[in-house]
Enzyme design. Structure first.
Site, PDB file in Angstrom:
ATOM      1  N   HIS A 151      -6.945  -6.570  -0.689  1.00  0.00           N
ATOM      2  CA  HIS A 151      -5.877  -5.573  -0.671  1.00  0.00           C
ATOM      3  C   HIS A 151      -4.812  -5.938   0.359  1.00  0.00           C
ATOM      4  O   HIS A 151      -3.625  -5.710   0.156  1.00  0.00           O
ATOM      5  CB  HIS A 151      -6.484  -4.204  -0.345  1.00  0.00           C
ATOM      6  CG  HIS A 151      -5.500  -3.098  -0.250  1.00  0.00           C
ATOM      7  ND1 HIS A 151      -4.865  -2.546  -1.340  1.00  0.00           N
ATOM      8  CD2 HIS A 151      -5.017  -2.425   0.835  1.00  0.00           C
ATOM      9  CE1 HIS A 151      -4.053  -1.582  -0.949  1.00  0.00           C
ATOM     10  NE2 HIS A 151      -4.121  -1.487   0.369  1.00  0.00           N
ATOM     11  N   ASP A 204       0.855  -1.183   0.000  1.00  0.00           N
ATOM     12  CA  ASP A 204       0.000   0.000   0.000  1.00  0.00           C
ATOM     13  C   ASP A 204       0.899   1.243   0.000  1.00  0.00           C
ATOM     14  O   ASP A 204       1.748   1.382  -0.866  1.00  0.00           O
ATOM     15  CB  ASP A 204      -0.957  -0.061   1.200  1.00  0.00           C
ATOM     16  CG  ASP A 204      -1.955   1.082   1.257  1.00  0.00           C
ATOM     17  OD1 ASP A 204      -2.926   1.056   0.485  1.00  0.00           O
ATOM     18  OD2 ASP A 204      -1.750   2.000   2.065  1.00  0.00           O
ATOM     19  N   TYR A 252      -1.792  11.419   2.183  1.00  0.00           N
ATOM     20  CA  TYR A 252      -2.688  11.622   1.042  1.00  0.00           C
ATOM     21  C   TYR A 252      -2.766  13.100   0.658  1.00  0.00           C
ATOM     22  O   TYR A 252      -2.866  13.424  -0.528  1.00  0.00           O
ATOM     23  CB  TYR A 252      -4.086  11.091   1.375  1.00  0.00           C
ATOM     24  CG  TYR A 252      -4.127   9.592   1.499  1.00  0.00           C
ATOM     25  CD1 TYR A 252      -4.278   8.781   0.385  1.00  0.00           C
ATOM     26  CD2 TYR A 252      -3.997   8.985   2.746  1.00  0.00           C
ATOM     27  CE1 TYR A 252      -4.312   7.397   0.495  1.00  0.00           C
ATOM     28  CE2 TYR A 252      -4.025   7.605   2.866  1.00  0.00           C
ATOM     29  CZ  TYR A 252      -4.177   6.813   1.737  1.00  0.00           C
ATOM     30  OH  TYR A 252      -4.195   5.451   1.851  1.00  0.00           O
TER      31      TYR A 252
END
Length: 290
Positions: A271, A106, A213
């Site tokens: 994921h 990730d 982010y």
């Protein structure tokens, strides 16, 4: 394999005034494990003992902003250049000249891609778990399908509201992402989850985690990632096909940019592929390292 935390050494190093916590175990060639959002070093609990038993020395940090590592203020502290420099500092702190491999999942995968591009002399191999090459991610954002999957990245650009949402009901959203997303029943126990909740409860942690982010969409972020240099070292991509955040079409990097990549797709994994199929992930990693 079961992680024996008593066999881990907890250490700290510093880069640019930011203190980084990491666990270390084993002897031999160095392997650096980089976790993703919203995880901590403990996310590698299945990989650390397998790598140590196979004769590797493992370093697994809490990335800056997470758990016991410092949480510098401001979005600029979480740019890719800062995050990759942290990895270089960890390798230097280990006393090794270079890493046999850097492994990232990730967000840790995003940092690993960037590290391989910026510090090619400091690693021999690169392994990526469910994180597209930056060029693939940049292209994916041009499609409606991936934009829908990545809605949370845009929500995280808002001030304060994402932190409030993440903290609500004792971190319900974050707990669900870690415990409910894996497809293997019992992949994350209540005891496992307690490690994460304790980390999310650290002062400033939620803002620091979300700032990854925010930095991605600032100058020098995503657009720069879309024009990365070529990576010539061997690369192993491991991809859980039931990823609800990233389309499987993003798994394979462009061979012009990453000519020595191979992709292993795991159809019955999410994921969090290293939670769902730890034995398969360990097998692929060890075969690649050897």
């Amino acid at each position: 394999m079961t992680l024996d935390e008593s066999k881990l050494s907890h250490r700290f190093t510093e880069h640019g005034g930011v203190r980084l916590h990491y666990v270390e175990a084993g002897d031999g060639p160095l392997v650096v494990l980089l976790h993703g959002f919203p995880e901590i070093w403990y996310s590698w609990r299945h990989q650390i003992p397998a790598l140590v038993e196979a004769g590797y020395r493992v370093i697994a940090p809490d990335m800056r902003g997470y758990n016991l590592s410092d949480k510098p203020e401001g979005v600029a502290a979480y740019t890719l250049s800062e995050l990759t420099a942290d990895v270089a500092a960890l390798i230097q702190a280990s006393g090794a000249e270079r890493a046999a491999a850097v492994v990232g999942h990730d967000w840790g995968g995003g940092v690993a891609w960037g590290f391989a591009a910026q510090y090619p002399a400091l690693l021999d191999r690169l392994a990526i778990l469910n994180c597209p090459h930056p060029e693939r991610l940049f292209a994916g954002f041009r499609t409606a399908q991936q934009l829908r999957k990545s809605w949370y990245m845009f929500f995280f650009q808002l001030p304060k509201l994402p932190e409030l949402a993440a903290r609500r009901d004792d971190f319900a959203l974050l707990r669900a992402s870690v415990k409910d997303d894996p497809r293997r029943p019992g992949a994350v126990s209540d005891e496992d989850l307690a490690h994460y909740v304790q980390a999310w409860s650290q002062p400033g942690a939620l803002t620091a985690m979300i700032n990854y982010y925010r930095a991605l969409f600032r100058p020098g972020g995503l657009r720069e990632l879309g024009r990365p240099p070529r990576i010539d070292i061997p690369v192993q991509v491991i991809w859980g096909e039931h990823d609800r955040y990233l389309g499987s079409e993003l798994a394979a990097p462009d061979p012009k940019l990453v000519p020595n990549a191979r992709v292993a797709r795991i159809p019955d994994a999410s994921h969090f592929v290293h939670y769902d199929r730890p034995e398969k992930v360990n097998q692929l990693l060890l075969e690649f390292l050897r």
